[in-house]
Every structure is written in structure tokens, then in C-alpha cells.
Design a protein around this motif. Structure first.
Motif, PDB file in Angstrom:
ATOM      1  N   TYR A  62       0.312  -0.992  -0.063  1.00 43.78           N
ATOM      2  CA  TYR A  62       0.222  -0.059   0.542  1.00 43.78           C
ATOM      3  C   TYR A  62       1.306   1.729  -0.324  1.00 43.78           C
ATOM      4  N   TRP A 113      -1.567  12.624   2.298  1.00 44.13           N
ATOM      5  CA  TRP A 113      -2.275  11.890   3.602  1.00 44.13           C
ATOM      6  C   TRP A 113      -3.470  12.164   2.456  1.00 44.13           C
ATOM      7  N   MET A 116      -2.945   8.815  -0.114  1.00 40.12           N
ATOM      8  CA  MET A 116      -3.595   7.555   0.490  1.00 40.12           C
ATOM      9  C   MET A 116      -5.154   7.213   0.078  1.00 40.12           C
ATOM     10  N   LEU A 117      -5.442   8.246   0.507  1.00 39.35           N
ATOM     11  CA  LEU A 117      -7.127   8.089   0.658  1.00 39.35           C
ATOM     12  C   LEU A 117      -7.560   8.384  -0.514  1.00 39.35           C
ATOM     13  N   THR A 120      -8.817   3.859  -2.091  1.00 35.33           N
ATOM     14  CA  THR A 120     -10.291   3.952  -0.742  1.00 35.33           C
ATOM     15  C   THR A 120     -10.030   2.799   0.208  1.00 35.33           C
ATOM     16  N   TYR A 123      -7.145   2.193   2.458  1.00 40.17           N
ATOM     17  CA  TYR A 123      -7.333   3.033   3.119  1.00 40.17           C
ATOM     18  C   TYR A 123      -8.262   2.661   4.551  1.00 40.17           C
ATOM     19  N   SER A 127      -7.552   2.368   8.469  1.00 37.91           N
ATOM     20  CA  SER A 127      -8.363   2.820   9.532  1.00 37.91           C
ATOM     21  C   SER A 127      -8.864   1.751   9.665  1.00 37.91           C
TER      22      SER A 127
END
Length: 317
Positions: A62, A113, A116-117, A120, A123, A127
């Protein structure tokens, strides 16, 4: 054009500095090999469980996808600088596991950041594995950072991490704003449960760390009160290096508590190191690339300007 590499120590971190002959200019080169282990957590911080959970939630595949896309979209950013930005973003994620409200005060870190989003599913998986819920990104449209939120962010950051030269380049000026004086005045009457409810996310994994932070806050407030009984204006040592913030959180608590409206007038006296070190061209501890557009003087004729980019005043998570 000859290039000489000099290794310079600053706030416990090594940076390679390339000196170019001819025009006398300097260009700093960040080396990813110099990034501190364990996110630069101070040795006394009880945080191994949180750190391990964070690292396990961010698989190499990732992060490598994020890195390749980011460097493709930002050709001006080197591979090494990306790793430094990612390092500070991981610190930010670490803070999110502890603090109830964690604004984003760095545009450089925020750009990673955002990247990274874009992935989807990965991420969302990160989380859930790390926090057990979605870590949302909500832009803060205020033109200036929320002062008391930034102050508490700085205080917690300084209790947990080494402050490297790149840290203040990425996050801007540290300790420029006073802590919430009303909260400080109520610390003695607030129970640990009330403090946790107001400021921290508490779970089985981070409870020891939250207790550590509360103990530090109460201890610094008691020290500030003791100092005030002996010297109402306060007297503190100046840091030896631009990144040495070890004693400055106590300075912050003292002047926030007793001189909130005049906080920076007093605190800036301790914002500068005793000597200017050539690695930064500026001896100011608080002087980063920060968003306050202040010009500070260290009392010895050395001035330093900072102009902070802070993600539009900070982003709330």
C-alpha cells in the motif's frame, strides 16, 4: 562545481548538507537513512503497542503504491523527502490514536495523506485495522490555525517525539500559541476521568500512554506554580540547539497559565538557541517554515522570519 558533504547533528538527527563552491550557497539534502527509528518516540514514552499496531496496519504494498503515485504527481519532491513526509504523517496518525481532536497543521504532510485517500479500499482497511473506525479527513477552512488546538497539539507532540529539523520545516512554528488558560486553571479540580473525556481517546492499548500524558501535564503545572512562587516572571534555560524542546513545554505551561495575554512576549525569549548553528541559518527553536509570518530576534542581533504553510489553517480529522 565541487560538492562537499558534511554530516551535521541537530536535535538528535543527522542531516547531509551539500556545500556548493562558487556562489557560497548551501543546499540541504535530507537522507531517508537518517529518519529516526520507532517514529522518534522518546525512550520513556510507553507506546510500543500503538506503534506496532500502526506499522502492521500499513503494509508495504500500500505505501509503495502511494509513494509511486505521489512522486509521479510531484516531480519536485525527492524520494528521500517523501519518506520524511511519510514519517511525519505516521506521527500524525499516532497522535490520532490518543488525542480526541487532532487537526492537520502541515500542508506537506497533508499532501501525502491526500494521496493515501486515493486508494480507497486500502485506506479503509488501514483505518479499521489501526483505529477500528474510519479516519476521516475534513478540511478546516479557517484562514489561521485554531490557536488553542495548535498549542495542545504542540504540547503533546513534544512529550512524545524527538523534534528534528524537518519536523519544524513540515509543521511550522512550535509553541507559538498559549495553551487554554481556563483548562490549565481547572487542572487541579478536574479528575483524570474528566481530563480523558475532554482531551483523549482512551482504550486498552493506549491507556498507559494517556495516563503518562496526564501525569506530565499535572507535573508541569505544579512546577510552574513552584517557579512562580520564587520568580513571578519565571526564569528558564535557553535550549542548546534549535530543535531542543525538552524544557520548552514547561515554559509554555508557565506563560500560558500566568501571562496568557502576553504569552509570546515572554516565551520568545526562550525560543532561540544559545548559538546559531550553520545547519539551519537560523538559531530559532520555533522558527520553521511555519504559517505565522513573524520575524523574531534572538536578542543578539540575529533575526529569523518564518512563513508557515498550514493546510489552510489546519485540517480536522
Amino acid at each position: 562545481m565541487d560538492v562537499f558533504l558534511t554530516i551535521a547533528a541537530g536535535a538528535g538527527i543527522l542531516f547531509a548538507i551539500a556545500y556548493f563552491s562558487g556562489n557560497g550557497s548551501k543546499k540541504k539534502v535530507l537522507l531517508k537513512e537518517s529518519i529516526p527509528d520507532r517514529l522518534g518516540l522518546l525512550e520513556v514514552v510507553p507506546a510500543s503497542a500503538i506503534l506496532n499496531k500502526l506499522e502492521n496496519a500499513l503494509p508495504y504494498e500500500y505505501i509503495n503504491q502511494v509513494k509511486l503515485r505521489f512522486l509521479s504527481d510531484h516531480p519536485e519532491v525527492s524520494d528521500d523527502e517523501f519518506e520524511w513526509r511519510l514519517f511525519e504523517l505516521k506521527r500524525y496518525f499516532f497522535l490520532n490514536s490518543v488525542m480526541k481532536n487532532t487537526p492537520m497543521f502541515s500542508s506537506k504532510v497533508d499532501e501525502v495523506w491526500h494521496e493515501m485517500l486515493m486508494f480507497t479500499k486500502q485506506y479503509e482497511s488501514f483505518s479499521e485495522k489501526y483505529l477500528g473506525k474510519m479516519l476521516h479527513h475534513t478540511p478546516n477552512l479557517e484562514p489561521e490555525p485554531a490557536p488553542q488546538q495548535r498549542a495542545f497539539f504542540d504540547w503533546v507532540f513534544a512529550q512524545l517525539f524527538d523534534i528534528t529539523e524537518y519536523t519544524w520545516q513540515a509543521w511550522g512554528d512550535f509553541f507559538h500559541y498559549p495553551m487554554d488558560v481556563e483548562v490549565l486553571q481547572r487542572i487541579e479540580s478536574l479528575s483524570d476521568v474528566e481530563l480523558k473525556k475532554q482531551f483523549f481517546n482512551v482504550n486498552e492499548e493506549n491507556q498507559e500512554l494517556v495516563n503518562y500524558l496526564i501525569t506530565k501535564l499535572r507535573s508541569q503545572l505544579r512546577k510552574a506554580q513552584d517557579i512562580y512562587t520564587m520568580d513571578r516572571k519565571g526564569s528558564f534555560g535557553r535550549p542548546a540547539l534549535f530543535g531542543d524542546l525538552s524544557g520548552l513545554s514547561l515554559v509554555m505551561v508557565f506563560y500560558s497559565y500566568y501571562y496568557f495575554d502576553e504569552y509570546w512576549d515572554y516565551t520568545q525569549v526562550y525560543a532561540y538557541s544559545n548559538q546559531a548553528h550553520g545547519t539551519s541559518g537560523c538559531s530559532a527553536v520555533f522558527c520553521g517554515s511555519g504559517g505565522i509570518n513573524d520575524s523574531h530576534n534572538d536578542g543578539g542581533g540575529h533575526s529569523c522570519s518564518s512563513s508557515c504553510s498550514s493546510c489552510g489553517g489546519g485540517c480536522s480529522s
